[in-house]
Design a protein around this motif. Structure first.
Motif, PDB file in Angstrom:
ATOM      1  N   GLY A  38       0.777  -1.226   0.000  1.00 33.03           N
ATOM      2  CA  GLY A  38       0.000   0.000   0.000  1.00 33.03           C
ATOM      3  C   GLY A  38       0.810   1.277   0.000  1.00 33.03           C
ATOM      4  N   SER A  39       2.129   1.190  -0.066  1.00 38.95           N
ATOM      5  CA  SER A  39       2.947   2.400   0.019  1.00 38.95           C
ATOM      6  C   SER A  39       3.986   2.521  -1.094  1.00 38.95           C
ATOM      7  N   MET A  40       4.112   1.510  -1.928  1.00 42.07           N
ATOM      8  CA  MET A  40       5.083   1.565  -3.019  1.00 42.07           C
ATOM      9  C   MET A  40       4.623   0.662  -4.151  1.00 42.07           C
ATOM     10  N   ALA A  41       5.228   0.834  -5.325  1.00 43.55           N
ATOM     11  CA  ALA A  41       4.850   0.013  -6.476  1.00 43.55           C
ATOM     12  C   ALA A  41       5.983  -0.029  -7.477  1.00 43.55           C
ATOM     13  N   GLN A  42       6.134  -1.169  -8.112  1.00 40.64           N
ATOM     14  CA  GLN A  42       6.964  -1.323  -9.294  1.00 40.64           C
ATOM     15  C   GLN A  42       6.021  -1.742 -10.409  1.00 40.64           C
ATOM     16  N   PHE A  43       5.970  -0.990 -11.493  1.00 43.17           N
ATOM     17  CA  PHE A  43       4.956  -1.231 -12.512  1.00 43.17           C
ATOM     18  C   PHE A  43       5.581  -1.242 -13.898  1.00 43.17           C
ATOM     19  N   ASN A  44       4.816  -1.757 -14.842  1.00 38.93           N
ATOM     20  CA  ASN A  44       5.235  -1.787 -16.237  1.00 38.93           C
ATOM     21  C   ASN A  44       3.981  -1.841 -17.100  1.00 38.93           C
ATOM     22  N   HIS A  45       3.522  -0.679 -17.528  1.00 40.27           N
ATOM     23  CA  HIS A  45       2.307  -0.598 -18.350  1.00 40.27           C
ATOM     24  C   HIS A  45       2.460   0.551 -19.339  1.00 40.27           C
ATOM     25  N   PRO A  46       2.049   0.360 -20.584  1.00 37.51           N
ATOM     26  CA  PRO A  46       2.247   1.423 -21.596  1.00 37.51           C
ATOM     27  C   PRO A  46       1.569   2.748 -21.256  1.00 37.51           C
ATOM     28  N   GLU A  47       0.458   2.719 -20.537  1.00 36.04           N
ATOM     29  CA  GLU A  47      -0.214   3.977 -20.198  1.00 36.04           C
ATOM     30  C   GLU A  47       0.533   4.766 -19.125  1.00 36.04           C
ATOM     31  N   PHE A  48       1.500   4.097 -18.489  1.00 34.46           N
ATOM     32  CA  PHE A  48       2.360   4.778 -17.515  1.00 34.46           C
ATOM     33  C   PHE A  48       3.782   4.934 -18.051  1.00 34.46           C
ATOM     34  N   GLY A  49       3.918   4.827 -19.367  1.00 33.88           N
ATOM     35  CA  GLY A  49       5.224   5.010 -19.995  1.00 33.88           C
ATOM     36  C   GLY A  49       6.138   3.815 -19.878  1.00 33.88           C
ATOM     37  N   GLY A  50       5.582   2.638 -19.578  1.00 32.87           N
ATOM     38  CA  GLY A  50       6.406   1.439 -19.434  1.00 32.87           C
ATOM     39  C   GLY A  50       6.809   1.222 -17.991  1.00 32.87           C
TER      40      GLY A  50
END
Length: 295
Positions: A38-50
């Motif tokens: 609930g306090s951090m994230a590692q993401f990979n999605h094209p709508e967030f620029g990868g």
């Protein structure tokens, strides 16, 4: 992958409309933040620029470093999601391992590791409860940290020196000895060997003694497993097979082999301590001579 409850789907739809994002993008970020307690994230999605990272009250990173509009968009959606998660949390988050693997360029893509999931040890009404949430043996209690890497799950119980590892339908319990485990890694390809980090540096999981498999005590829990991988953490491990009764000579040979492995393992740890400056070259040489004399 966690499944959204009706309340979770409703919030994803609402946040998607508010921020002009697809439900897929919002769902992706919701799971990423849930996995980050609930306090951090590692993401990979094209709508967030990868690829990118977000930490509440801290730094936000996106692949396009100077795209401040994108960075602001990520911060806004992440803050809203974090607030919704907090409002729907029904039990405290359990700590999560930091896990890494080699074989991908970005967290969450290809064969690389998604962030270790603290969500496995908590309850949130935005997700459908996982029937396999508490997969470790009940007698171990509540873990201090949980994690997941590819098809492997981890649960760490430092107060009784136990580590539970689940691969497929098998649950292994290891004795962590004097290790203070802080994270896991998995080498992709070539057997996918599992390692963990402790005060001794990076250590192969196979060096830990196996206590039990699927609730059945190992035949010789004091003997370290010679090999471990994501697909078969007991590979070549004689303590998990059921061989016929051996002769006294056979038992003596196994005990001598286990003793040799303990000596070599101790030498490796001493070498790591010397490299870090905790012991001098002279102290290392004296201890090495003593240990080699036992072989």
């Amino acid at each position: 992958m966690p499944q959204l409850s009706p309340a979770g789907n409703e919030i994803v739809q609402r946040l998607g409309q508010r921020h002009g994002l697809s439900t897929d993008a919002v769902t992706h970020m919701l799971i990423a933040i849930h996995n980050g307690n609930g306090s951090m994230a590692q993401f990979n999605h094209p709508e967030f620029g990868g690829c990118g990272q977000w930490m509440r009250g801290g730094m936000t990173m996106v692949s396009d470093l100077f795209n401040y509009q994108l960075k602001s968009r990520v911060e806004n959606i992440c803050n809203d999601i974090a607030n919704e998660l907090a409002n729907h949390q029904t039990s405290p988050f359990v700590g999560s391992f930091q896990s890494q693997s080699q074989g991908g360029q970005c967290q969450g893509s290809g064969n690389s590791q998604s962030q270790a999931s603290g969500a496995m040890g908590s309850n949130n009404s935005l997700f459908i409860p996982d029937p396999d949430q508490n997969w470790w043996p009940e007698e171990l209690g509540v873990p201090n940290a949980t994690g997941a890497q590819n098809n492997v799950r981890y649960a760490y119980f430092p107060w009784n020196r136990r580590l539970a590892v689940k691969t497929g339908s098998d649950v292994w319990v290891y004795d962590t000895l004097d290790h203070q485990i802080g994270g896991f890694g998995q080498q992709q390809g070539g057997g996918s060997s599992i390692t963990f980090t402790s005060q001794y540096g990076t250590v192969n999981l196979a060096t830990l003694p196996v206590v039990s498999r699927n609730g059945v005590a190992a035949a010789a829990p004091s003997a370290a497993a010679p090999a471990a991988s994501a697909n078969n953490p007991s590979a070549n491990n004689p303590s998990l097979s059921n061989p016929p009764a051996d002769s006294d000579n056979g038992n003596m040979n196994r005990q001598q082999s286990a003793g040799n492995e303990d000596v070599l393992g101790t030498l490796e740890r001493l070498g790591s301590l010397k490299e870090k400056g905790y012991i001098s070259d002279q102290e290392f040489e004296e201890k090495k001579r003593d240990l080699l004399g036992r072989l």
